[in-house]
Design a protein around this motif. Structure first.
Motif, mmCIF file in Angstrom:
data_model
loop_
_atom_site.group_PDB
_atom_site.id
_atom_site.type_symbol
_atom_site.label_atom_id
_atom_site.label_comp_id
_atom_site.label_asym_id
_atom_site.label_seq_id
_atom_site.Cartn_x
_atom_site.Cartn_y
_atom_site.Cartn_z
ATOM 1 N N UNK A 161 45.911 36.785 87.856
ATOM 2 C CA UNK A 161 46.291 36.821 86.444
ATOM 3 C C UNK A 161 46.588 38.224 85.950
ATOM 4 N N UNK A 162 46.425 39.229 86.811
ATOM 5 C CA UNK A 162 46.770 40.594 86.442
ATOM 6 C C UNK A 162 48.245 40.862 86.677
ATOM 7 N N UNK A 163 48.719 41.993 86.169
ATOM 8 C CA UNK A 163 50.144 42.311 86.214
ATOM 9 C C UNK A 163 50.695 42.347 87.638
ATOM 10 N N UNK A 164 50.083 43.139 88.504
ATOM 11 C CA UNK A 164 50.655 43.317 89.830
ATOM 12 C C UNK A 164 50.293 42.163 90.746
ATOM 13 N N UNK A 165 49.088 41.607 90.614
ATOM 14 C CA UNK A 165 48.710 40.483 91.467
ATOM 15 C C UNK A 165 49.632 39.300 91.279
ATOM 16 N N UNK A 166 49.919 38.963 90.022
ATOM 17 C CA UNK A 166 50.812 37.844 89.747
ATOM 18 C C UNK A 166 52.226 38.098 90.214
ATOM 19 N N UNK A 167 52.700 39.338 90.059
ATOM 20 C CA UNK A 167 54.070 39.656 90.465
ATOM 21 C C UNK A 167 54.229 39.611 91.985
ATOM 22 N N UNK A 168 53.243 40.126 92.720
ATOM 23 C CA UNK A 168 53.317 40.065 94.180
ATOM 24 C C UNK A 168 53.250 38.617 94.642
ATOM 25 N N UNK A 169 52.371 37.824 94.009
ATOM 26 C CA UNK A 169 52.274 36.406 94.370
ATOM 27 C C UNK A 169 53.615 35.705 94.175
ATOM 28 N N UNK A 170 54.299 35.993 93.085
ATOM 29 C CA UNK A 170 55.593 35.368 92.814
ATOM 30 C C UNK A 170 56.614 35.750 93.880
ATOM 31 N N UNK A 171 56.626 37.034 94.269
ATOM 32 C CA UNK A 171 57.564 37.491 95.295
ATOM 33 C C UNK A 171 57.267 36.843 96.635
ATOM 34 N N UNK A 172 55.986 36.667 96.955
ATOM 35 C CA UNK A 172 55.629 36.039 98.223
ATOM 36 C C UNK A 172 55.889 34.539 98.195
ATOM 37 N N UNK A 173 55.680 33.903 97.046
ATOM 38 C CA UNK A 173 55.964 32.471 96.926
ATOM 39 C C UNK A 173 57.441 32.198 97.188
ATOM 40 N N UNK A 174 58.310 33.101 96.742
ATOM 41 C CA UNK A 174 59.750 32.935 97.010
ATOM 42 C C UNK A 174 60.041 32.978 98.501
ATOM 43 N N UNK A 175 59.164 33.624 99.258
ATOM 44 C CA UNK A 175 59.352 33.734 100.700
ATOM 45 C C UNK A 175 58.642 32.623 101.460
ATOM 46 N N UNK A 176 58.081 31.670 100.761
ATOM 47 C CA UNK A 176 57.483 30.518 101.415
ATOM 48 C C UNK A 176 55.993 30.592 101.634
ATOM 49 N N UNK A 177 55.328 31.632 101.120
ATOM 50 C CA UNK A 177 53.886 31.720 101.271
ATOM 51 C C UNK A 177 53.186 30.704 100.378
ATOM 52 N N UNK A 178 52.118 30.128 100.890
ATOM 53 C CA UNK A 178 51.190 29.372 100.061
ATOM 54 C C UNK A 178 50.331 30.387 99.318
ATOM 55 N N UNK A 179 50.263 30.263 98.001
ATOM 56 C CA UNK A 179 49.495 31.205 97.196
ATOM 57 C C UNK A 179 48.134 30.595 96.860
ATOM 58 N N UNK A 180 47.097 31.296 97.275
ATOM 59 C CA UNK A 180 45.733 30.888 96.985
ATOM 60 C C UNK A 180 45.116 31.956 96.078
ATOM 61 N N UNK A 181 44.357 31.536 95.075
ATOM 62 C CA UNK A 181 43.780 32.493 94.141
ATOM 63 C C UNK A 181 42.312 32.206 93.912
ATOM 64 N N UNK A 182 41.544 33.277 93.826
ATOM 65 C CA UNK A 182 40.124 33.178 93.509
ATOM 66 C C UNK A 182 39.963 33.441 92.021
ATOM 67 N N UNK A 183 39.250 32.569 91.318
ATOM 68 C CA UNK A 183 39.122 32.729 89.870
ATOM 69 C C UNK A 183 37.785 32.246 89.375
ATOM 70 N N UNK A 184 37.327 32.884 88.288
ATOM 71 C CA UNK A 184 36.119 32.426 87.605
ATOM 72 C C UNK A 184 36.465 31.464 86.472
ATOM 73 N N UNK A 185 37.733 31.319 86.154
ATOM 74 C CA UNK A 185 38.140 30.495 85.020
ATOM 75 C C UNK A 185 38.016 29.005 85.355
ATOM 76 N N UNK A 186 37.517 28.205 84.419
ATOM 77 C CA UNK A 186 37.495 26.750 84.636
ATOM 78 C C UNK A 186 38.919 26.208 84.639
#
Length: 318
Positions: A16-41
């Motif tokens: 949910x941070x600026x760079x983490x989300x942007x890198x995830x988006x760039x990797x998702x475009x390349x076919x990566x499965x995006x997994x995230x660790x979060x404390x949010x319900x």
């Protein structure tokens, strides 16, 4: 690798941070499965324009990170202590958790670096081999983090892709000097604030460009050494007012007032507000020139991803 689909998985700490989300988006475009660790319900997790495999947990908890990293080929360490505080108490343990998880999973660590490892005594243009001699508390912590990654790569074979960059700005990047000070109010701003001393150059990083840089390095990670640290030049404001002029152009308001940033307010509040003390500590970055030499990065990629300044500023303003 993901056991279910045999597609690569990237664990993102700080999605949910600026760079983490942007890198995830760039990797998702390349076919990566995006997994995230979060404390949010579940009801408080953001809706993103790419699929996310959410895992409950905390980057400060070693067991949570280790479990979430199982099967991942990348761990994006995009998490920082909240509130611009408790760097030593939280930043170092969180990185130690990432290193341990990467070692166990055989994953590559993707690490966004910054210029805090330098100081007012640093040359006006720094390379990857320039001396790192921070004079601030946060700078010393960032240096120790880089040394932890270097040791993990040297002694344990952990692969690391790290890129140093200047101040973030970009679409959705709200917790930044650009959004909170220079162009506070975005398109509704009634005035702008000049942060840098006249003539002091300042390095800015347009987050989508930086994220694409990381993704391209991930593409060639098999060709990189275990520890890769590179500089990202981004947009260099050589005069200290190039960025405010770009905002004026983006808003179509060439006469929009530009006022000096009221540093005195931070000084007066510092004894009572920790955030103000932490911000003042890094004021040197606005009083001396510091540019990042990206020659090795360009040598690897051919060119650094670079959105024209006016387009980048327009996107950052929303």
């Amino acid at each position: 690798m993901s056991q279910a689909t045999n597609t690569p998985t990237a664990l993102v700490l700080g999605l949910t941070g600026a760079i983490g989300g942007a890198i995830a988006k760039a990797l998702a475009r390349r076919g990566f499965v995006i997994r995230a660790l979060t404390r949010r319900p579940p009801g408080q997790r953001p809706l993103l324009d790419f699929p996310v495999e959410w895992r409950e947990g905390d980057a400060r908890d070693a067991a949570s990170v280790l479990a979430a990293a199982e099967g991942a080929s990348l761990i994006i360490h995009g998490v920082n202590p909240p509130g611009y505080a408790r760097w030593r108490e939280e930043a170092l343990p969180m990185l130690a958790n990432t290193i341990a998880a990467a070692k166990a999973a055989g994953a590559t660590i993707v690490f966004p670096g910054n210029v805090y490892v330098y100081s007012s005594a640093s040359p006006a243009r720094v390379s990857e081999t320039s001396p790192r001699q921070p004079t601030t508390r946060k700078g010393q912590v960032r240096l120790e983090m880089e040394e932890m990654l270097e040791q993990a790569a040297r002694d344990h074979g952990v692969r690391v892709i790290a890129v140093r960059a200047g101040d973030f700005f970009g679409p959705g990047v709200g917790n930044s000097w650009f959004a909170q000070a220079l162009a506070k109010g975005g398109r509704a701003a009634t005035s702008l604030q000049r942060l840098a001393r006249p003539g002091a150059g300042h390095a800015w990083a347009f987050v989508p460009d930086l994220a694409e840089t990381f993704a391209r390095l991930v593409d060639i990670r098999a060709e990189l050494p275990n520890y890769t640290m590179l500089n990202f030049a981004g947009h260099y404001d050589a005069t200290g007012h190039d960025m405010t002029e770009a905002v004026r152009r983006a808003l179509g308001r060439p006469d929009l007032p530009v006022k000096p940033f009221p540093w005195i307010v931070l000084w007066l509040a510092a004894p009572f507000v920790r955030f103000m003390r932490e911000a003042i500590e890094m004021r040197w970055l606005w009083t001396k020139s510091l540019a990042l030499d990206n020659s090795p990065l360009v040598g690897l990629l051919g060119a650094e991803p670079h959105t024209p300044l006016d387009d980048a500023v327009g996107a950052a303003l929303g």
